[in-house]
Design a protein around this motif. Sequence first.
Motif, PDB file in Angstrom:
ATOM      1  N   LEU A   1     -20.599 -36.223   0.177  1.00 37.49           N
ATOM      2  CA  LEU A   1     -20.773 -35.361  -1.001  1.00 37.49           C
ATOM      3  C   LEU A   1     -20.770 -36.222  -2.260  1.00 37.49           C
ATOM      4  N   LYS A   2     -21.650 -35.884  -3.177  1.00 34.82           N
ATOM      5  CA  LYS A   2     -21.633 -36.502  -4.496  1.00 34.82           C
ATOM      6  C   LYS A   2     -20.985 -35.506  -5.446  1.00 34.82           C
ATOM      7  N   THR A   3     -19.946 -35.953  -6.167  1.00 31.50           N
ATOM      8  CA  THR A   3     -19.230 -35.054  -7.061  1.00 31.50           C
ATOM      9  C   THR A   3     -19.325 -35.549  -8.506  1.00 31.50           C
ATOM     10  N   VAL A   4     -19.086 -34.616  -9.405  1.00 29.37           N
ATOM     11  CA  VAL A   4     -19.052 -34.892 -10.835  1.00 29.37           C
ATOM     12  C   VAL A   4     -17.747 -34.320 -11.370  1.00 29.37           C
ATOM     13  N   GLU A   5     -16.976 -35.153 -12.070  1.00 25.48           N
ATOM     14  CA  GLU A   5     -15.773 -34.671 -12.763  1.00 25.48           C
ATOM     15  C   GLU A   5     -16.100 -34.587 -14.240  1.00 25.48           C
ATOM     16  N   LEU A   6     -15.876 -33.412 -14.809  1.00 20.49           N
ATOM     17  CA  LEU A   6     -16.136 -33.203 -16.223  1.00 20.49           C
ATOM     18  C   LEU A   6     -15.139 -32.195 -16.785  1.00 20.49           C
ATOM     19  N   THR A   7     -15.187 -32.012 -18.094  1.00 13.52           N
ATOM     20  CA  THR A   7     -14.269 -31.052 -18.711  1.00 13.52           C
ATOM     21  C   THR A   7     -14.993 -29.735 -18.976  1.00 13.52           C
ATOM     22  N   VAL A   8     -14.205 -28.710 -19.245  1.00  9.51           N
ATOM     23  CA  VAL A   8     -14.758 -27.409 -19.628  1.00  9.51           C
ATOM     24  C   VAL A   8     -15.604 -27.585 -20.886  1.00  9.51           C
ATOM     25  N   GLY A   9     -15.139 -28.437 -21.810  1.00 10.02           N
ATOM     26  CA  GLY A   9     -15.913 -28.720 -23.026  1.00 10.02           C
ATOM     27  C   GLY A   9     -17.246 -29.384 -22.730  1.00 10.02           C
ATOM     28  N   ASP A  10     -17.288 -30.232 -21.697  1.00 12.61           N
ATOM     29  CA  ASP A  10     -18.540 -30.897 -21.315  1.00 12.61           C
ATOM     30  C   ASP A  10     -19.591 -29.887 -20.855  1.00 12.61           C
ATOM     31  N   LEU A  11     -19.140 -28.704 -20.444  1.00 12.79           N
ATOM     32  CA  LEU A  11     -20.060 -27.636 -20.038  1.00 12.79           C
ATOM     33  C   LEU A  11     -20.511 -26.805 -21.242  1.00 12.79           C
ATOM     34  N   GLY A  12     -20.035 -27.180 -22.438  1.00 11.83           N
ATOM     35  CA  GLY A  12     -20.448 -26.491 -23.654  1.00 11.83           C
ATOM     36  C   GLY A  12     -19.458 -25.469 -24.171  1.00 11.83           C
ATOM     37  N   PHE A  13     -18.257 -25.436 -23.591  1.00 12.73           N
ATOM     38  CA  PHE A  13     -17.243 -24.455 -24.003  1.00 12.73           C
ATOM     39  C   PHE A  13     -16.169 -25.141 -24.838  1.00 12.73           C
ATOM     40  N   SER A  14     -16.429 -25.341 -26.105  1.00 12.88           N
ATOM     41  CA  SER A  14     -15.478 -26.062 -26.957  1.00 12.88           C
ATOM     42  C   SER A  14     -14.205 -25.244 -27.212  1.00 12.88           C
ATOM     43  N   ASP A  15     -14.265 -23.934 -27.009  1.00 16.70           N
ATOM     44  CA  ASP A  15     -13.077 -23.089 -27.195  1.00 16.70           C
ATOM     45  C   ASP A  15     -12.489 -22.633 -25.866  1.00 16.70           C
ATOM     46  N   GLY A  16     -12.899 -23.254 -24.760  1.00 18.04           N
ATOM     47  CA  GLY A  16     -12.415 -22.854 -23.443  1.00 18.04           C
ATOM     48  C   GLY A  16     -13.299 -21.766 -22.855  1.00 18.04           C
ATOM     49  N   ALA A  17     -13.027 -21.411 -21.593  1.00 20.32           N
ATOM     50  CA  ALA A  17     -13.842 -20.414 -20.893  1.00 20.32           C
ATOM     51  C   ALA A  17     -13.092 -19.909 -19.673  1.00 20.32           C
ATOM     52  N   THR A  18     -13.536 -18.754 -19.168  1.00 21.92           N
ATOM     53  CA  THR A  18     -12.963 -18.195 -17.948  1.00 21.92           C
ATOM     54  C   THR A  18     -13.594 -18.880 -16.733  1.00 21.92           C
ATOM     55  N   THR A  19     -12.962 -18.705 -15.583  1.00 21.63           N
ATOM     56  CA  THR A  19     -13.499 -19.291 -14.352  1.00 21.63           C
ATOM     57  C   THR A  19     -14.934 -18.814 -14.085  1.00 21.63           C
ATOM     58  N   PRO A  20     -15.236 -17.500 -14.167  1.00 14.86           N
ATOM     59  CA  PRO A  20     -16.627 -17.082 -13.930  1.00 14.86           C
ATOM     60  C   PRO A  20     -17.613 -17.724 -14.914  1.00 14.86           C
ATOM     61  N   GLN A  21     -17.223 -17.869 -16.182  1.00 15.14           N
ATOM     62  CA  GLN A  21     -18.106 -18.502 -17.168  1.00 15.14           C
ATOM     63  C   GLN A  21     -18.348 -19.968 -16.813  1.00 15.14           C
ATOM     64  N   ILE A  22     -17.283 -20.660 -16.421  1.00 17.72           N
ATOM     65  CA  ILE A  22     -17.384 -22.083 -16.064  1.00 17.72           C
ATOM     66  C   ILE A  22     -18.297 -22.258 -14.864  1.00 17.72           C
ATOM     67  N   PHE A  23     -18.065 -21.460 -13.812  1.00 16.58           N
ATOM     68  CA  PHE A  23     -18.848 -21.596 -12.585  1.00 16.58           C
ATOM     69  C   PHE A  23     -20.320 -21.231 -12.830  1.00 16.58           C
ATOM     70  N   LYS A  24     -20.563 -20.212 -13.646  1.00 20.30           N
ATOM     71  CA  LYS A  24     -21.944 -19.798 -13.955  1.00 20.30           C
ATOM     72  C   LYS A  24     -22.666 -20.912 -14.699  1.00 20.30           C
ATOM     73  N   ARG A  25     -22.042 -21.465 -15.731  1.00 25.75           N
ATOM     74  CA  ARG A  25     -22.683 -22.534 -16.520  1.00 25.75           C
ATOM     75  C   ARG A  25     -22.939 -23.762 -15.648  1.00 25.75           C
ATOM     76  N   ALA A  26     -21.983 -24.131 -14.823  1.00 27.46           N
ATOM     77  CA  ALA A  26     -22.166 -25.289 -13.940  1.00 27.46           C
ATOM     78  C   ALA A  26     -23.385 -25.069 -13.045  1.00 27.46           C
ATOM     79  N   GLY A  27     -23.531 -23.860 -12.498  1.00 30.33           N
ATOM     80  CA  GLY A  27     -24.690 -23.542 -11.657  1.00 30.33           C
ATOM     81  C   GLY A  27     -25.991 -23.664 -12.429  1.00 30.33           C
ATOM     82  N   GLU A  28     -25.999 -23.196 -13.683  1.00 29.29           N
ATOM     83  CA  GLU A  28     -27.193 -23.307 -14.520  1.00 29.29           C
ATOM     84  C   GLU A  28     -27.553 -24.767 -14.781  1.00 29.29           C
ATOM     85  N   LEU A  29     -26.557 -25.647 -14.754  1.00 30.32           N
ATOM     86  CA  LEU A  29     -26.778 -27.072 -15.015  1.00 30.32           C
ATOM     87  C   LEU A  29     -27.011 -27.875 -13.730  1.00 30.32           C
TER      88      LEU A  29
END
Length: 179
Positions: A62-90
């Motif tokens: 498996l190839k993995t990526v470690e990043l922060t919630v902010g790296d996904l574009g959420f500078s004020d934080g986000a919920t788990t569904p928001q994080i997982f949805k954005r990661a999928g879009e990326l």
Amino acid sequence: MCHENEQTYPNCPVVHRTLEVGGLTKSQLIQKLQQHAILMNKYGEMLLADGRFMTSDTKYSLKTVELTVGDLGFSDGATTPQIFKRAGELGLEMCPLELGPHLRLKYLDQPEGYSGNPLQRHQAPSGSITIASEILTDDDEFPKGFYLRRMNGVLWLRGYIADHLHVWNSDDHFIFCKR
């Protein structure tokens, strides 16, 4: 990580890892964790003991990526569904649940998490890395996945509880798989 200047994945520095997963039974995984003096909390133990926690008979990479919630574009934080949805879009994917123990066994030099302040309840501990994986149940009392932590020199594989309304901080770290 890079959310201070508002750069987001994939245009920011992240940690890439390639890991071999599988090839061990559940009991062999537990034995290896014990051999490396890796501790677990009750939620980690619940996840490993659950019948839905499956291991692969064959090894795979498996190839993995470690990043922060902010790296996904959420500078004020986000919920788990928001994080997982954005990661999928990326173009990122959920990790198999069995990645947790395998990554813990490979990542033995994790830096110490800051333990100078008392634990903030309902927040990811400083220095921890949450593994983004499919959630087994909507039951709020059942752990949602694993996170890795080093505290006072001790390595941990821990499970966590978070409902769909929990807001993760922008500097909380997650691991996703690359497609």
